[in-house]
Design a protein around this motif. Structure first.
Motif, PDB file in Angstrom:
ATOM      1  N   ASP A  81       0.802  -1.230   0.000  1.00  0.00           N
ATOM      2  CA  ASP A  81       0.000   0.000   0.000  1.00  0.00           C
ATOM      3  C   ASP A  81       0.835   1.280   0.000  1.00  0.00           C
ATOM      4  O   ASP A  81       0.295   2.371   0.224  1.00  0.00           O
ATOM      5  CB  ASP A  81      -0.966   0.049   1.196  1.00  0.00           C
ATOM      6  N   ALA A  82       2.132   1.186  -0.242  1.00  0.00           N
ATOM      7  CA  ALA A  82       2.971   2.382  -0.264  1.00  0.00           C
ATOM      8  C   ALA A  82       2.647   3.240  -1.486  1.00  0.00           C
ATOM      9  O   ALA A  82       2.316   2.731  -2.553  1.00  0.00           O
ATOM     10  CB  ALA A  82       4.446   2.000  -0.283  1.00  0.00           C
ATOM     11  N   ASN A  83       2.744   4.553  -1.322  1.00  0.00           N
ATOM     12  CA  ASN A  83       2.518   5.495  -2.412  1.00  0.00           C
ATOM     13  C   ASN A  83       3.866   6.027  -2.886  1.00  0.00           C
ATOM     14  O   ASN A  83       4.529   6.789  -2.195  1.00  0.00           O
ATOM     15  CB  ASN A  83       1.631   6.655  -1.947  1.00  0.00           C
ATOM     16  N   MET A  84       4.269   5.593  -4.091  1.00  0.00           N
ATOM     17  CA  MET A  84       5.527   6.033  -4.675  1.00  0.00           C
ATOM     18  C   MET A  84       5.264   6.746  -6.002  1.00  0.00           C
ATOM     19  O   MET A  84       6.121   6.822  -6.878  1.00  0.00           O
ATOM     20  CB  MET A  84       6.452   4.829  -4.865  1.00  0.00           C
ATOM     21  N   SER A  85       4.074   7.282  -6.137  1.00  0.00           N
ATOM     22  CA  SER A  85       3.701   7.935  -7.390  1.00  0.00           C
ATOM     23  C   SER A  85       4.543   9.184  -7.630  1.00  0.00           C
ATOM     24  O   SER A  85       4.914   9.903  -6.692  1.00  0.00           O
ATOM     25  CB  SER A  85       2.212   8.306  -7.370  1.00  0.00           C
ATOM     26  N   ASN A  86       4.895   9.393  -8.900  1.00  0.00           N
ATOM     27  CA  ASN A  86       5.683  10.555  -9.319  1.00  0.00           C
ATOM     28  C   ASN A  86       7.068  10.633  -8.673  1.00  0.00           C
ATOM     29  O   ASN A  86       7.727  11.675  -8.731  1.00  0.00           O
ATOM     30  CB  ASN A  86       4.927  11.862  -9.047  1.00  0.00           C
ATOM     31  N   ALA A  87       7.500   9.550  -8.049  1.00  0.00           N
ATOM     32  CA  ALA A  87       8.817   9.545  -7.407  1.00  0.00           C
ATOM     33  C   ALA A  87       9.915   9.231  -8.413  1.00  0.00           C
ATOM     34  O   ALA A  87       9.687   8.588  -9.437  1.00  0.00           O
ATOM     35  CB  ALA A  87       8.835   8.526  -6.270  1.00  0.00           C
ATOM     36  N   ASP A  88      11.119   9.700  -8.111  1.00  0.00           N
ATOM     37  CA  ASP A  88      12.288   9.399  -8.933  1.00  0.00           C
ATOM     38  C   ASP A  88      12.969   8.172  -8.330  1.00  0.00           C
ATOM     39  O   ASP A  88      13.649   8.263  -7.303  1.00  0.00           O
ATOM     40  CB  ASP A  88      13.245  10.592  -8.955  1.00  0.00           C
ATOM     41  N   LEU A  89      12.772   7.025  -8.972  1.00  0.00           N
ATOM     42  CA  LEU A  89      13.276   5.752  -8.464  1.00  0.00           C
ATOM     43  C   LEU A  89      14.299   5.138  -9.414  1.00  0.00           C
ATOM     44  O   LEU A  89      14.521   3.933  -9.414  1.00  0.00           O
ATOM     45  CB  LEU A  89      12.103   4.777  -8.259  1.00  0.00           C
ATOM     46  N   ARG A  90      14.959   5.969 -10.190  1.00  0.00           N
ATOM     47  CA  ARG A  90      15.931   5.462 -11.151  1.00  0.00           C
ATOM     48  C   ARG A  90      17.073   4.730 -10.445  1.00  0.00           C
ATOM     49  O   ARG A  90      17.638   5.236  -9.473  1.00  0.00           O
ATOM     50  CB  ARG A  90      16.500   6.606 -11.989  1.00  0.00           C
ATOM     51  N   GLY A  91      17.365   3.535 -10.953  1.00  0.00           N
ATOM     52  CA  GLY A  91      18.474   2.766 -10.406  1.00  0.00           C
ATOM     53  C   GLY A  91      18.240   2.201  -9.020  1.00  0.00           C
ATOM     54  O   GLY A  91      19.158   1.663  -8.392  1.00  0.00           O
ATOM     55  N   ILE A  92      17.004   2.264  -8.521  1.00  0.00           N
ATOM     56  CA  ILE A  92      16.705   1.752  -7.188  1.00  0.00           C
ATOM     57  C   ILE A  92      16.772   0.230  -7.172  1.00  0.00           C
ATOM     58  O   ILE A  92      16.534  -0.432  -8.180  1.00  0.00           O
ATOM     59  CB  ILE A  92      15.310   2.226  -6.724  1.00  0.00           C
ATOM     60  N   GLY A 111      16.021   1.502 -15.127  1.00  0.00           N
ATOM     61  CA  GLY A 111      17.160   0.785 -14.558  1.00  0.00           C
ATOM     62  C   GLY A 111      16.931   0.198 -13.176  1.00  0.00           C
ATOM     63  O   GLY A 111      17.871  -0.271 -12.534  1.00  0.00           O
ATOM     64  N   ALA A 112      15.693   0.202 -12.706  1.00  0.00           N
ATOM     65  CA  ALA A 112      15.393  -0.332 -11.374  1.00  0.00           C
ATOM     66  C   ALA A 112      15.500  -1.852 -11.348  1.00  0.00           C
ATOM     67  O   ALA A 112      15.201  -2.532 -12.325  1.00  0.00           O
ATOM     68  CB  ALA A 112      13.994   0.085 -10.933  1.00  0.00           C
ATOM     69  N   ASN A 113      15.917  -2.389 -10.210  1.00  0.00           N
ATOM     70  CA  ASN A 113      15.978  -3.839 -10.017  1.00  0.00           C
ATOM     71  C   ASN A 113      14.876  -4.249  -9.052  1.00  0.00           C
ATOM     72  O   ASN A 113      14.954  -3.967  -7.858  1.00  0.00           O
ATOM     73  CB  ASN A 113      17.336  -4.257  -9.469  1.00  0.00           C
ATOM     74  N   LEU A 114      13.845  -4.900  -9.594  1.00  0.00           N
ATOM     75  CA  LEU A 114      12.690  -5.342  -8.798  1.00  0.00           C
ATOM     76  C   LEU A 114      12.637  -6.858  -8.693  1.00  0.00           C
ATOM     77  O   LEU A 114      11.628  -7.424  -8.288  1.00  0.00           O
ATOM     78  CB  LEU A 114      11.402  -4.827  -9.442  1.00  0.00           C
ATOM     79  N   SER A 115      13.702  -7.527  -9.040  1.00  0.00           N
ATOM     80  CA  SER A 115      13.693  -8.985  -9.130  1.00  0.00           C
ATOM     81  C   SER A 115      13.278  -9.640  -7.817  1.00  0.00           C
ATOM     82  O   SER A 115      13.675  -9.221  -6.733  1.00  0.00           O
ATOM     83  CB  SER A 115      15.065  -9.509  -9.563  1.00  0.00           C
ATOM     84  N   GLY A 116      12.426 -10.653  -7.948  1.00  0.00           N
ATOM     85  CA  GLY A 116      11.989 -11.421  -6.795  1.00  0.00           C
ATOM     86  C   GLY A 116      10.932 -10.763  -5.937  1.00  0.00           C
ATOM     87  O   GLY A 116      10.519 -11.325  -4.926  1.00  0.00           O
ATOM     88  N   ASP A 128       7.935   4.768 -15.954  1.00  0.00           N
ATOM     89  CA  ASP A 128       9.006   4.447 -16.900  1.00  0.00           C
ATOM     90  C   ASP A 128       9.837   3.302 -16.338  1.00  0.00           C
ATOM     91  O   ASP A 128      10.523   3.469 -15.328  1.00  0.00           O
ATOM     92  CB  ASP A 128       9.882   5.675 -17.138  1.00  0.00           C
ATOM     93  N   PHE A 129       9.748   2.151 -16.994  1.00  0.00           N
ATOM     94  CA  PHE A 129      10.497   0.967 -16.569  1.00  0.00           C
ATOM     95  C   PHE A 129      11.570   0.604 -17.606  1.00  0.00           C
ATOM     96  O   PHE A 129      11.937  -0.559 -17.739  1.00  0.00           O
ATOM     97  CB  PHE A 129       9.550  -0.213 -16.374  1.00  0.00           C
ATOM     98  N   THR A 130      12.102   1.579 -18.306  1.00  0.00           N
ATOM     99  CA  THR A 130      13.154   1.314 -19.280  1.00  0.00           C
ATOM    100  C   THR A 130      14.323   0.594 -18.611  1.00  0.00           C
ATOM    101  O   THR A 130      14.860   1.064 -17.597  1.00  0.00           O
ATOM    102  CB  THR A 130      13.667   2.633 -19.909  1.00  0.00           C
ATOM    103  N   ASN A 131      14.681  -0.564 -19.164  1.00  0.00           N
ATOM    104  CA  ASN A 131      15.805  -1.369 -18.652  1.00  0.00           C
ATOM    105  C   ASN A 131      15.606  -1.880 -17.219  1.00  0.00           C
ATOM    106  O   ASN A 131      16.569  -2.277 -16.552  1.00  0.00           O
ATOM    107  CB  ASN A 131      17.121  -0.588 -18.728  1.00  0.00           C
TER     108      ASN A 131
END
Length: 200
Positions: A81-92, A111-116, A128-131
């Motif tokens: 339920d976290a709100n991360m809208s409009n956040a800059d999460l590049r490379g997170i 460039g975010a890593n969401l694996s697992g 934007d989920f580029t890469n």
């Protein structure tokens, strides 16, 4: 038992200090260590959390809207339920985390890593989920409404009932690297590219 109690007290104090700093107007927490902290439902809108360590933290219901979280470490965190809208999460890095029902509308996760991670029913629209790396994630019922998934990795991700009908730059090769891709929602034209029949 005693050492566990001390650790719990330390985490509680760390959370109180962080929230007090935010309440006083401070917004820059870049590169700080908040590993394991419990900040359930905290309002941290607009903060600079770039390169912070929030791994294994309890962040359920937290508001990170418009925050700068570039290259942050949130591995193993609890972000239901976290709100991360409009956040800059590049490379997170948010690996092996629980992001069920999280809101990432219009966030930048290039460039975010969401694996697992578990993104059950997550709102990923316009992001934007580029890469980005979605390998081994749970994307059941997740919505990719107009999200850019150019070169994103979906290897072994679970796409059961995911909505990819308006996803941008999606290719059949990306989709077929995942599991249960046949049961996700796609546009009529994209279903043809996948060799799927029209939905009933």
């Amino acid at each position: 038992m005693f050492s566990t109690s001390i650790k719990t007290d330390e985490l509680a104090n760390a959370a109180k200090k962080l929230l007090a700093r935010y309440a006083s107007g401070e917004r820059n927490f870049s590169e700080e260590n908040f590993q394991g902290v419990r900040l359930r439902s905290a309002d941290l809108r607009g903060t600079n959390l770039s390169s912070v360590n929030l791994s294994f933290a309890n962040l359920r219901g937290c508001n990170f809207r418009v925050a700068n979280m570039t290259k942050a470490n949130m591995n193993g965190s609890y972000l239901i339920d976290a709100n991360m809208s409009n956040a800059d999460l590049r490379g997170i890095s948010i690996t092996d985390a629980n992001l069920s029902n999280a809101d990432m509308w219009e966030a930048d996760l290039a460039g975010a890593n969401l694996s697992g991670s578990n993104l059950f029913r997550a709102n990923l629209g316009m992001a934007d989920f580029t890469n980005a790396n979605f390998s081994n994630t749970v994307l059941t019922d997740a919505s990719f409404n107009k999200a850019n998934v150019k070169n994103a990795i979906f290897t072994n991700a679970d796409l059961m009932d995911a909505n990819l009908s308006d996803a941008l730059n999606l290719t059949p090769e990306q989709v077929k690297a995942a599991r249960n891709w046949e049961f996700a929602a796609y546009s009529k034209d994209f279903r043809k590219k996948l060799g799927l029949p029209d939905p009933v």
